[in-house]
Write a protein that holds these residues in place. Sequence first.
Motif, mmCIF file in Angstrom:
data_model
loop_
_atom_site.group_PDB
_atom_site.id
_atom_site.type_symbol
_atom_site.label_atom_id
_atom_site.label_comp_id
_atom_site.label_asym_id
_atom_site.label_seq_id
_atom_site.Cartn_x
_atom_site.Cartn_y
_atom_site.Cartn_z
ATOM 1 N N LEU A 1 4.653 -9.587 -5.417
ATOM 2 C CA LEU A 1 5.573 -9.735 -4.289
ATOM 3 C C LEU A 1 5.649 -8.496 -3.410
ATOM 4 O O LEU A 1 6.423 -8.461 -2.457
ATOM 5 N N LEU A 2 4.879 -7.462 -3.745
ATOM 6 C CA LEU A 2 4.928 -6.240 -2.933
ATOM 7 C C LEU A 2 4.409 -6.523 -1.533
ATOM 8 O O LEU A 2 3.410 -7.221 -1.346
ATOM 9 N N MET A 3 5.101 -5.937 -0.548
ATOM 10 C CA MET A 3 4.762 -6.178 0.855
ATOM 11 C C MET A 3 4.346 -4.881 1.521
ATOM 12 O O MET A 3 4.861 -3.804 1.212
ATOM 13 N N GLN A 4 3.399 -4.977 2.456
ATOM 14 C CA GLN A 4 3.010 -3.828 3.252
ATOM 15 C C GLN A 4 4.064 -3.590 4.326
ATOM 16 O O GLN A 4 4.962 -4.411 4.558
ATOM 17 N N ASP A 5 3.932 -2.447 5.007
ATOM 18 C CA ASP A 5 4.921 -2.130 6.030
ATOM 19 C C ASP A 5 4.860 -3.058 7.234
ATOM 20 O O ASP A 5 5.778 -3.093 8.041
ATOM 21 N N ASP A 6 3.768 -3.823 7.369
ATOM 22 C CA ASP A 6 3.675 -4.790 8.461
ATOM 23 C C ASP A 6 4.169 -6.170 8.050
ATOM 24 O O ASP A 6 4.046 -7.138 8.804
ATOM 25 N N GLY A 7 4.719 -6.289 6.833
ATOM 26 C CA GLY A 7 5.260 -7.555 6.370
ATOM 27 C C GLY A 7 4.275 -8.455 5.681
ATOM 28 O O GLY A 7 4.645 -9.525 5.190
ATOM 29 N N LYS A 8 3.007 -8.066 5.588
ATOM 30 C CA LYS A 8 2.001 -8.898 4.946
ATOM 31 C C LYS A 8 1.977 -8.625 3.449
ATOM 32 O O LYS A 8 2.255 -7.518 3.007
ATOM 33 N N PRO A 9 1.627 -9.647 2.655
ATOM 34 C CA PRO A 9 1.553 -9.436 1.208
ATOM 35 C C PRO A 9 0.501 -8.396 0.858
ATOM 36 O O PRO A 9 -0.538 -8.281 1.499
ATOM 37 N N MET A 10 0.791 -7.618 -0.161
ATOM 38 C CA MET A 10 -0.109 -6.558 -0.592
ATOM 39 C C MET A 10 -0.984 -7.066 -1.725
ATOM 40 O O MET A 10 -0.549 -7.880 -2.552
ATOM 41 N N ALA A 11 -2.209 -6.572 -1.758
ATOM 42 C CA ALA A 11 -3.121 -6.952 -2.835
ATOM 43 C C ALA A 11 -2.578 -6.443 -4.160
ATOM 44 O O ALA A 11 -1.662 -5.622 -4.224
ATOM 45 N N GLU A 12 -3.161 -6.910 -5.241
ATOM 46 C CA GLU A 12 -2.674 -6.558 -6.567
ATOM 47 C C GLU A 12 -2.691 -5.050 -6.764
ATOM 48 O O GLU A 12 -3.665 -4.371 -6.455
ATOM 49 N N ALA A 13 -1.588 -4.541 -7.265
ATOM 50 C CA ALA A 13 -1.457 -3.101 -7.444
ATOM 51 C C ALA A 13 -1.613 -2.755 -8.910
ATOM 52 O O ALA A 13 -1.179 -3.494 -9.794
ATOM 53 N N GLY A 14 -2.235 -1.631 -9.143
ATOM 54 C CA GLY A 14 -2.381 -1.161 -10.504
ATOM 55 C C GLY A 14 -1.045 -0.752 -11.087
ATOM 56 O O GLY A 14 -0.203 -0.168 -10.419
ATOM 57 N N LYS A 15 -0.823 -1.069 -12.319
ATOM 58 C CA LYS A 15 0.429 -0.763 -12.988
ATOM 59 C C LYS A 15 0.342 0.657 -13.528
ATOM 60 O O LYS A 15 -0.281 0.913 -14.542
#
Length: 802
Positions: free
Chosen positions: A330-344
Amino acid sequence: MFGSLLMLLGVLAPLSVEAAIGDRLEVTSSGAMLYAGPASSAARVSRLSVGDQMVEMERQGGWVFVSVKQSGAQGWIDSSVVRKAVMKPKRVEKTRVIKKGKTVTVRKIAERPIKVPDLPVVTRTVALKELGYRKGIMFEGAYIHSKTVFFDAPMDSQIAYGSFKMLFRATPTLHKLANVRVSINDMPYKQINIPAGEGLHEMDVLLPSSAFQGKLVKVTIVTSLPVSDDRCFDDRLNDVFLHVLPESTLNISYQPVEKSIRDAWRLLPQDVTISLSSGALGKSQFASALALMAMLVDDEKRVKLVRLPEVGNIVIAPKSEIESLIRQKLLMQDDGKPMAEAGKSLDHVSNLALMRLPNRSVLVVTDPYDIQPMYLLNDAWKLTAAGDHYRVFKPDNLLAYSEMLGTEGDAGYYSLPLDKLGMNLEAKALTREVSWQTVISPFVIPLGTRPDFMLLNIVAPVRWEKDPTYELYVFLNDVLVKSARLENTGLKQQFTVNLPSEYQKQYNDIRVVVQHDIEIGDCRAVMPHDYVQVTPDSALVVKREESSAPQKFSDLSRYFLHGFDTYLSFDYLEKPEHVLQLMARLAADFPLMIDHTRVHFVEKGSMLKPEGPFVAVGNFPLSEEIEAPVRFDQGRVKIVSPNGESYFDVNRLPHITVAEIAKSFDSYGLWINPSDSVEGPPMIERIDLAEDDVAFIDANGVIKTMDSSEPSLAQVYYPDVENWFDVLGKYRFWLMVLLWFLLTMVVVYLYRMSRANKMAREEDDALYQEEEARMQGDHAAHMHEDHTIHPTDSLDHLDEKR
């Protein structure tokens, strides 16, 4: 066969030698291009032709940083299109070797280059205004000037390349030989003649990775500003200038940070976004956010606050919330678009971590929100605001607090060497003017003291008999406090420079200037070049003073050094944006050393009851023991002139924040009432609180200050609360009319009573005379008949009647 191999090696040997730094290279391909960085995606500098020669300055993988001989352009070029330049014999396409009647043709074999793939890089841009040069750098006068500035550089990341872009304007009538030179780490990199014209000029200096050694990059700008060929004429001009704009930048391109928290912090951009939890903040989370924002604002960065799931440069949230967003993607970029999978990247041990995202890393601060390591990463080394157990000192500052900078003398005096306080006391070459400067922070002098005077020791050159004198000037916060003539002895001279308290501020700027005015002699001759030095035994003397009641804002800085409690409205945990920007700006500019272990949140409706020095932020109902020049529990607030004219209505200006000195029992504090607009207090550029004890603040900073002890200039008026004085002031005209009428009636009454009394006396006198005449007549007749006197006859009956 052996002879043919020797001949073959003789032909190929010059081409296989690897070029080294300083060697001459030449272009071998017609499509060669010079780039601004070691990647084909970098900006193009210029196109090169076959045979163009250049000097190698650095090699990085498959790229070479070069300086083109003919044009002087600098940039990166692919190593596959250049080779080491050699003395070329006749071009040999074929070599004929005759052995035992047979002819063997040996063809020339081209060297096969090794192509290195482009590496992804990110670019960090630092402007001069971020270093404190808000107005840029100004050079004035038709002679040589020099200025050195330092930029932060990555310490743990691999730097690819960089550049320094200098934007400047200059006097349009400069001589054609006027020039400017930029040196990096004391190595000259580029020099140009200053273009003619009044417009904006740009100078780009490309930098190899070798220019970034250590944690700082030293950039020195040297300029010569002649106007004519006549030095005597130029020396008398005072309208010649070169202005380096504050938007001039140092750009550093490096491989994305993966493991270094230190570089992630050091290389934060100018505009930093902090992501907070989506709900209400905890007290520790609020305190850590305030501490980080104060450090960022102190570094001249602009901070924007957002809420998760939007991810900024820094995330301050619980581990559980961050990991839940990572799992649910559910992480979002600053432009409001969904962010790709992030490393934990949260290790469940440290509360500081790096979260790896596409093309960037995010600094994560999680529970228990211990931000102590961040102070160690902060190069400013400012005395931290996390309480005594969190106070981190630069070594020099630590010596000041442990009294190793100087011992206590008589009557509580301390002597602090100037070189330990940041003043560079190296000997300087003097032609016309040299200066030494430092800013004395309130955190580098012993607690409970203030600057009293300065012992200045200086050695000046011995002058020849016709040489004019050397003049010494000392400035305190741009106020001239000392002027003296240096003696012609060549020996050390000592001056005592008083530092008046009325010119002192929270941060005191001390500047020492020595001038050499040349009035006689040949102005076309070689300029004199002497050395002068402020010696290392020069010292700032501070005096211990008893804690007194603060009369103005600057007094609170010293009053708070012993510690204070911070009180905030409980509502700010729900809406931290309303106060974090204001508190961070105040902590950086005032400055405030907030002890995060002494932050208290006051429930809505509860009265503020501090028991010692305090800082209160919010619209609190005040107890009767608190004395404040402006009280917001009295309804509307207006600032009026002594004759009743209104300056402004505080409540009708929604973006006005009020700061004032308040008193609670025997302690004093700073009470801040933020604006009550729906959007919260505006983002304030700077807060300069020094004079008076009441300040009104908007987005532009302090717009008006007021001294509550001087009501002859301005007064506070509460329209909703009227006492007898307010009523008298409101109806004073009609009261004056009534008073005049009453006085008139009293005068008329007294006049009438006086007239009535006068008439009564006149009637009485006439009655007395008539009665006395009658009695005398009757008495004469009675004596004629009786010849006896009756002493009892009198006029008493008239008195009774009267």
